[in-house]
Motif scaffolding. Structure first.
Motif: not given
Length: 197
Positions: A178-185
């Motif tokens: 799917g579309m890009p996804k943000g992974v938050v750390w």
């Protein structure tokens, strides 16, 4: 000591300032040079209205400027967002909007793609282009500032406020499902989990 990426970088600068840290093609930087240049860009970003928590897109091929832009963002507690240079307009529009980008540092060669989506991005207020050796026209309506001009306008001093281990580190991933996804750390989590701290 806060386990913040900018703080950790600055501690390293203080310990080994003249050690070479970055080599990209013919360009080389010592820790001291990388520190001075990222401080200059950080001051430019702050003077342009970028505040802690704002998201800054870094859109281009691997380069010295890419690293300088990411460090500059960390120094002012902004969040650099990686933008894949292969993305076409639909993916760019989606990612820029999804990531709430307030500013973008980009390769000059990518200016036409950025110009094509700019009007659909009301939060985007500051653009800086990297002179990448291309002769691609940068649309004057973008109001984009050349990277070295932005750099020259900022102070080389390290006079930023305190930072937090809770500052965000975000990576946008692929788009295979799917579309890009943000992974938050959190910065401290990056230090321990990804950096082996």
């Amino acid at each position: 000591m806060a386990y913040n990426i900018a703080d950790l970088f600055e501690h390293t600068v203080d310990a080994v300032a003249d050690r070479e840290v970055l080599v990209v093609g013919d360009e080389r930087r010592t820790y001291r040079q990388l520190e001075e240049r990222s401080n200059r860009l950080a001051h430019h970003l702050a003077a342009s209205g970028i505040v802690p928590g704002d998201h800054l897109g870094v859109y281009g091929l691997n380069s010295v400027e890419w690293i300088e832009a990411a460090l500059a963002a960390y120094k002012v507690r902004a969040v650099p967002i990686n933008v894949n240079y292969r993305y076409v307009e639909e993916e760019l529009r989606y990612l820029f909007d999804n990531a709430d980008l307030k500013a973008v540092v980009y390769d000059r060669d990518l200016a036409p793609r950025l110009a094509a989506v700019r009007d659909a991005l009301p939060l985007l207020r500051h653009l800086i282009h990297i002179e990448d050796g291309s002769d691609t026209e940068v649309d004057p309506s973008l109001g984009s500032v050349p990277f070295e001009e932005a750099m020259a306008a900022g102070s080389p001093e390290r006079d930023f406020g305190p930072r937090s281990p809770d500052d965000h580190y975000v990576i946008y991933t692929g788009g295979t499902t799917g579309m890009p996804k943000g992974v938050v750390w959190r910065h401290e989590d990056v230090f321990y989990a990804l950096g082996g701290g």
